[in-house]
Design a protein around this motif. Structure first.
Motif, PDB file in Angstrom:
ATOM      1  N   THR A 115      -4.300  -5.058   0.382  1.00  0.00           N
ATOM      2  CA  THR A 115      -3.399  -6.194   0.206  1.00  0.00           C
ATOM      3  C   THR A 115      -3.373  -6.659  -1.245  1.00  0.00           C
ATOM      4  O   THR A 115      -4.372  -6.574  -1.968  1.00  0.00           O
ATOM      5  N   ILE A 116      -2.209  -7.145  -1.632  1.00  0.00           N
ATOM      6  CA  ILE A 116      -2.015  -7.726  -2.960  1.00  0.00           C
ATOM      7  C   ILE A 116      -1.305  -9.053  -2.745  1.00  0.00           C
ATOM      8  O   ILE A 116      -0.237  -9.094  -2.126  1.00  0.00           O
ATOM      9  N   HIS A 117      -1.890 -10.147  -3.221  1.00  0.00           N
ATOM     10  CA  HIS A 117      -1.278 -11.459  -3.083  1.00  0.00           C
ATOM     11  C   HIS A 117      -0.792 -11.939  -4.445  1.00  0.00           C
ATOM     12  O   HIS A 117      -1.543 -11.939  -5.417  1.00  0.00           O
ATOM     13  N   GLU A 118       0.480 -12.299  -4.502  1.00  0.00           N
ATOM     14  CA  GLU A 118       1.071 -12.900  -5.685  1.00  0.00           C
ATOM     15  C   GLU A 118       1.750 -14.187  -5.231  1.00  0.00           C
ATOM     16  O   GLU A 118       1.978 -14.373  -4.033  1.00  0.00           O
ATOM     17  N   THR A 119       2.113 -15.040  -6.130  1.00  0.00           N
ATOM     18  CA  THR A 119       2.773 -16.284  -5.770  1.00  0.00           C
ATOM     19  C   THR A 119       4.013 -16.000  -4.927  1.00  0.00           C
ATOM     20  O   THR A 119       4.905 -15.280  -5.362  1.00  0.00           O
ATOM     21  N   GLY A 120       4.023 -16.501  -3.702  1.00  0.00           N
ATOM     22  CA  GLY A 120       5.173 -16.355  -2.820  1.00  0.00           C
ATOM     23  C   GLY A 120       5.338 -14.996  -2.174  1.00  0.00           C
ATOM     24  O   GLY A 120       6.327 -14.748  -1.482  1.00  0.00           O
ATOM     25  N   CYS A 121       4.387 -14.079  -2.382  1.00  0.00           N
ATOM     26  CA  CYS A 121       4.537 -12.717  -1.852  1.00  0.00           C
ATOM     27  C   CYS A 121       3.173 -12.124  -1.487  1.00  0.00           C
ATOM     28  O   CYS A 121       2.214 -12.246  -2.234  1.00  0.00           O
ATOM     29  N   LEU A 122       3.136 -11.462  -0.343  1.00  0.00           N
ATOM     30  CA  LEU A 122       1.958 -10.719   0.089  1.00  0.00           C
ATOM     31  C   LEU A 122       2.408  -9.284   0.357  1.00  0.00           C
ATOM     32  O   LEU A 122       3.321  -9.062   1.156  1.00  0.00           O
ATOM     33  N   THR A 123       1.805  -8.330  -0.325  1.00  0.00           N
ATOM     34  CA  THR A 123       2.102  -6.922  -0.104  1.00  0.00           C
ATOM     35  C   THR A 123       0.964  -6.309   0.688  1.00  0.00           C
ATOM     36  O   THR A 123      -0.202  -6.450   0.311  1.00  0.00           O
ATOM     37  N   VAL A 124       1.304  -5.675   1.806  1.00  0.00           N
ATOM     38  CA  VAL A 124       0.320  -5.015   2.657  1.00  0.00           C
ATOM     39  C   VAL A 124       0.625  -3.524   2.642  1.00  0.00           C
ATOM     40  O   VAL A 124       1.694  -3.103   3.076  1.00  0.00           O
ATOM     41  N   TRP A 125      -0.287  -2.730   2.107  1.00  0.00           N
ATOM     42  CA  TRP A 125      -0.159  -1.272   2.089  1.00  0.00           C
ATOM     43  C   TRP A 125      -0.946  -0.720   3.269  1.00  0.00           C
ATOM     44  O   TRP A 125      -2.165  -0.859   3.319  1.00  0.00           O
ATOM     45  N   ALA A 126      -0.239  -0.118   4.211  1.00  0.00           N
ATOM     46  CA  ALA A 126      -0.908   0.514   5.348  1.00  0.00           C
ATOM     47  C   ALA A 126      -1.420   1.878   4.903  1.00  0.00           C
ATOM     48  O   ALA A 126      -0.689   2.659   4.302  1.00  0.00           O
ATOM     49  N   THR A 127      -2.684   2.162   5.192  1.00  0.00           N
ATOM     50  CA  THR A 127      -3.248   3.453   4.824  1.00  0.00           C
ATOM     51  C   THR A 127      -3.200   4.433   5.994  1.00  0.00           C
ATOM     52  O   THR A 127      -3.688   5.545   5.886  1.00  0.00           O
ATOM     53  N   SER A 128      -2.591   3.998   7.102  1.00  0.00           N
ATOM     54  CA  SER A 128      -2.418   4.870   8.266  1.00  0.00           C
ATOM     55  C   SER A 128      -0.976   5.375   8.292  1.00  0.00           C
ATOM     56  O   SER A 128      -0.185   5.071   7.407  1.00  0.00           O
ATOM     57  N   TRP A 129      -0.624   6.091   9.340  1.00  0.00           N
ATOM     58  CA  TRP A 129       0.712   6.684   9.411  1.00  0.00           C
ATOM     59  C   TRP A 129       1.790   5.714   9.853  1.00  0.00           C
ATOM     60  O   TRP A 129       2.980   5.962   9.671  1.00  0.00           O
ATOM     61  N   MET A 171       7.355 -17.367   2.477  1.00  0.00           N
ATOM     62  CA  MET A 171       6.596 -16.334   1.809  1.00  0.00           C
ATOM     63  C   MET A 171       7.155 -14.981   2.229  1.00  0.00           C
ATOM     64  O   MET A 171       7.475 -14.762   3.390  1.00  0.00           O
ATOM     65  N   GLN A 172       7.250 -14.094   1.285  1.00  0.00           N
ATOM     66  CA  GLN A 172       7.711 -12.741   1.563  1.00  0.00           C
ATOM     67  C   GLN A 172       6.505 -11.852   1.824  1.00  0.00           C
ATOM     68  O   GLN A 172       5.521 -11.892   1.088  1.00  0.00           O
ATOM     69  N   LEU A 173       6.590 -11.056   2.883  1.00  0.00           N
ATOM     70  CA  LEU A 173       5.565 -10.064   3.186  1.00  0.00           C
ATOM     71  C   LEU A 173       6.218  -8.698   3.074  1.00  0.00           C
ATOM     72  O   LEU A 173       7.214  -8.427   3.747  1.00  0.00           O
ATOM     73  N   TRP A 174       5.697  -7.871   2.188  1.00  0.00           N
ATOM     74  CA  TRP A 174       6.175  -6.486   2.045  1.00  0.00           C
ATOM     75  C   TRP A 174       5.219  -5.576   2.801  1.00  0.00           C
ATOM     76  O   TRP A 174       4.005  -5.633   2.577  1.00  0.00           O
ATOM     77  N   LEU A 175       5.758  -4.738   3.681  1.00  0.00           N
ATOM     78  CA  LEU A 175       4.949  -3.748   4.381  1.00  0.00           C
ATOM     79  C   LEU A 175       5.240  -2.398   3.742  1.00  0.00           C
ATOM     80  O   LEU A 175       6.327  -1.851   3.879  1.00  0.00           O
ATOM     81  N   LYS A 176       4.272  -1.904   3.006  1.00  0.00           N
ATOM     82  CA  LYS A 176       4.411  -0.647   2.278  1.00  0.00           C
ATOM     83  C   LYS A 176       3.569   0.427   2.953  1.00  0.00           C
ATOM     84  O   LYS A 176       2.589   0.099   3.605  1.00  0.00           O
ATOM     85  N   PRO A 177       3.857   1.672   2.863  1.00  0.00           N
ATOM     86  CA  PRO A 177       4.900   2.295   2.072  1.00  0.00           C
ATOM     87  C   PRO A 177       6.248   2.370   2.793  1.00  0.00           C
ATOM     88  O   PRO A 177       7.136   3.088   2.378  1.00  0.00           O
ATOM     89  N   PHE A 178       6.405   1.590   3.844  1.00  0.00           N
ATOM     90  CA  PHE A 178       7.604   1.684   4.679  1.00  0.00           C
ATOM     91  C   PHE A 178       8.805   0.941   4.096  1.00  0.00           C
ATOM     92  O   PHE A 178       9.927   1.107   4.567  1.00  0.00           O
ATOM     93  N   GLY A 179       8.577   0.097   3.100  1.00  0.00           N
ATOM     94  CA  GLY A 179       9.669  -0.598   2.429  1.00  0.00           C
ATOM     95  C   GLY A 179      10.293  -1.709   3.261  1.00  0.00           C
ATOM     96  O   GLY A 179      11.424  -2.098   3.009  1.00  0.00           O
ATOM     97  N   GLN A 180       9.573  -2.231   4.242  1.00  0.00           N
ATOM     98  CA  GLN A 180      10.102  -3.316   5.056  1.00  0.00           C
ATOM     99  C   GLN A 180       9.637  -4.646   4.485  1.00  0.00           C
ATOM    100  O   GLN A 180       8.488  -4.786   4.078  1.00  0.00           O
ATOM    101  N   ASP A 181      10.550  -5.633   4.480  1.00  0.00           N
ATOM    102  CA  ASP A 181      10.163  -6.964   4.031  1.00  0.00           C
ATOM    103  C   ASP A 181      10.394  -7.969   5.144  1.00  0.00           C
ATOM    104  O   ASP A 181      11.298  -7.826   5.957  1.00  0.00           O
ATOM    105  N   TYR A 182       9.539  -8.957   5.178  1.00  0.00           N
ATOM    106  CA  TYR A 182       9.571 -10.012   6.193  1.00  0.00           C
ATOM    107  C   TYR A 182       9.472 -11.348   5.478  1.00  0.00           C
ATOM    108  O   TYR A 182       8.774 -11.453   4.472  1.00  0.00           O
TER     109      TYR A 182
END
Length: 69
Positions: A35-49, A1-12
């Motif tokens: 968080t947004i979950h899609e098939t095979g991908c979880l996007t986590v938007w950090a609202t902190s710095w 599964m891909q995890l995107w850490l936004k807004p930093f643009g890092q993927d895991y």
């Protein structure tokens, strides 16, 4: 599964059964993540710095395809 850490643009990339912690640093209004979950991908938007991803032992989880393992 891909995890995107936004807004930093890092993927895991997590292997089946692998778990990680996402930690938010700083201040935020309401909640530290969106968080947004899609098939095979979880996007986590950090609202902190700043936010980090670590394994269950507290070690930094390396970004990039296959998590460096």
């Amino acid at each position: 599964m891909q995890l995107w850490l936004k807004p930093f643009g890092q993927d895991y990339w997590l292997k089946p059964g692998e778990s990680v912690y996402v930690t938010s640093y700083g201040r935020w209004d309401g909640h530290p993540f969106e968080t947004i979950h899609e098939t095979g991908c979880l996007t986590v938007w950090a609202t902190s710095w700043f936010a980090t991803v670590s394994d269950c032992d507290g070690n930094e989880f390396p970004p990039g395809p296959q998590g460096g393992h």
